[in-house]
Design a protein around this motif. Sequence first.
Motif, PDB file in Angstrom:
ATOM      1  N   HIS A  37      38.998  43.134  48.863  1.00 13.85           N
ATOM      2  CA  HIS A  37      37.370  43.179  48.068  1.00 13.85           C
ATOM      3  C   HIS A  37      38.369  45.114  47.641  1.00 13.85           C
ATOM      4  O   HIS A  37      38.031  45.834  48.668  1.00 13.85           O
ATOM      5  CB  HIS A  37      37.250  42.910  49.362  1.00 13.85           C
ATOM      6  CG  HIS A  37      36.717  42.170  49.523  1.00 13.85           C
ATOM      7  ND1 HIS A  37      37.412  41.124  50.299  1.00 13.85           N
ATOM      8  CD2 HIS A  37      36.306  40.365  48.843  1.00 13.85           C
ATOM      9  CE1 HIS A  37      36.931  40.507  50.474  1.00 13.85           C
ATOM     10  NE2 HIS A  37      35.994  39.770  49.337  1.00 13.85           N
ATOM     11  N   HIS A  74      35.589  32.446  48.572  1.00  6.15           N
ATOM     12  CA  HIS A  74      36.527  32.469  50.371  1.00  6.15           C
ATOM     13  C   HIS A  74      35.736  30.622  50.527  1.00  6.15           C
ATOM     14  O   HIS A  74      35.400  30.219  50.723  1.00  6.15           O
ATOM     15  CB  HIS A  74      35.614  32.623  51.035  1.00  6.15           C
ATOM     16  CG  HIS A  74      35.799  34.375  50.259  1.00  6.15           C
ATOM     17  ND1 HIS A  74      37.206  35.457  50.514  1.00  6.15           N
ATOM     18  CD2 HIS A  74      34.769  35.318  50.121  1.00  6.15           C
ATOM     19  CE1 HIS A  74      37.080  36.950  50.010  1.00  6.15           C
ATOM     20  NE2 HIS A  74      35.384  36.565  49.866  1.00  6.15           N
ATOM     21  N   HIS A 132      38.279  34.835  42.066  1.00  4.86           N
ATOM     22  CA  HIS A 132      37.594  35.418  43.647  1.00  4.86           C
ATOM     23  C   HIS A 132      36.794  34.353  44.391  1.00  4.86           C
ATOM     24  O   HIS A 132      35.573  33.798  44.144  1.00  4.86           O
ATOM     25  CB  HIS A 132      36.755  36.505  43.528  1.00  4.86           C
ATOM     26  CG  HIS A 132      36.836  36.600  45.271  1.00  4.86           C
ATOM     27  ND1 HIS A 132      38.434  37.427  45.848  1.00  4.86           N
ATOM     28  CD2 HIS A 132      35.947  37.284  45.255  1.00  4.86           C
ATOM     29  CE1 HIS A 132      37.427  38.310  46.721  1.00  4.86           C
ATOM     30  NE2 HIS A 132      35.885  38.272  47.204  1.00  4.86           N
ATOM     31  N   ASP A 181      33.170  33.797  44.047  1.00  9.61           N
ATOM     32  CA  ASP A 181      33.271  34.316  45.235  1.00  9.61           C
ATOM     33  C   ASP A 181      33.074  33.297  46.350  1.00  9.61           C
ATOM     34  O   ASP A 181      32.728  31.747  46.020  1.00  9.61           O
ATOM     35  CB  ASP A 181      31.818  35.786  45.441  1.00  9.61           C
ATOM     36  CG  ASP A 181      32.359  36.485  46.545  1.00  9.61           C
ATOM     37  OD1 ASP A 181      33.292  36.086  46.867  1.00  9.61           O
ATOM     38  OD2 ASP A 181      31.845  37.579  47.049  1.00  9.61           O
TER      39      ASP A 181
HETATM   40 ZN   LIG Z   1      34.995  38.097  48.225  1.00  2.56          ZN
END
Ligand SMILES: [Zn+2]
Length: 443
Positions: free
Chosen positions: A226, A62, A60, A314
């Motif tokens: 999410h 971004h 995971h 993340d």
């Molecule tokens: Zn996230």
Amino acid sequence: MTLLVRAGLLVTGTGQELQRGWVLSRDGMIVEAGSGPAPKADEVVDEPNCVAMPGLVNAHDHMYQWATRGYVPDGTLFEWLRALYPVWARIDADVVRAAARAAMARLLLSGCTLSADHHYVFPSGQAGIFEALVEAARELGLRFHPSRGSMSLGESKGGLPPDSVVEDEDAILADTEAMIGRFHDSSPGAMCRVVVAPCSPFSVTRDLMRESAELARRHGVRLHTHLAETLDEERFCLERFGRRPYELMEDLGWTGDDVWYAHGIHLNDAEVDRVAKAKAGIAHCPSSNMRLGAGVCRVADLLRAGARVGLGVDGAASNEDANLAMEAHQALLLARVRATSPSALDARSALRLATRGGADCLGRDDCGSLEVGKCADIACFRVDDLAHAGIQDLVAGLALAPPSRAQTVVVNGRVVVRDGRLLTADEDNIARELAATSARLAG
Ligand SMILES: [Zn+2]
């Protein structure tokens, strides 16, 4: 083209730890593995002072958030999101490229060989954002699962994000389908697989969730979103939908072995069992969860129930680094804090989350272990440096004292990090571009 990687200790990820073990690969796939005298190869990497293990898997992320690190250092998820949405509304393909190169460079340097990315900000009129992510992965040599994310529920319709960062749902679905057509490779050993990934229960409509699931299943690609990250999200779902977050996923067809969720913190006992029974995955992101005070994922309970659990760094706006070995370390400590017991998660299990566990979430049965027929994705960590010299159990040491940098990293049979330096791009140049891009975005 054959490559031989030999190390002081080879951890196969299948329970074997071989002194002076080696792995031979041909054209990106492992064709032989063993210990002792090694076969000849076109290229040889010998690291007697290293532990070699399966490349780490990031379930995971971004990556664009590398351009917005350090904002709202003490806020909750919703406070942090509300402050960042207007900044993210100004991103374009150049910002995403600079941020993704930084994210991927840091991941590769820390021993990560396979990463997902969940990109859900597509400001109107900005073309080429998804393409920039794919191109950065090709340039740097990272095995990549870009997720076409989305937001469609703006503030005016009761969502959390401002209307300026949400997209039209038909456009989202059309673009998602186009990206699958252009970049998704379903073949074994694939370097790029596309994922369908509406952002979260508070930023997309139920219709978009349903239609996204149908689209993904029509094309045989995976689903990601999410889920159950904070109690604020749980309250939002109960108030708006009369459902707990996981119940909402069940309503919308968002369960099954082709789905993995980020976080999965606030699950009750019955939901832990249902996630496991559905064979869905959880990407546990301990550093981000701690930074945002989101809560503690029930990793030991999920593993006991038989769920797939991987690790994620993340986005770098809620974890200003991207080091999977550090996430294994944090996961180990956090599981023990939650259980008030050191037996909640052992070091080898924590490292397994960072390798095989992440590969399971991403649906990669060809990654996450060093065996004949699997992808040649290998991370070698020095154990003779000041941080690790003399540690009794070398493998446990990698989880207890996480290395900040790998010595050698191989992705798809290609050496991309050597002597702790990135071979596919200039690290200092990436850092300079990132600083300039971050400053420009801050305005
Ligand atoms: Zn996230």
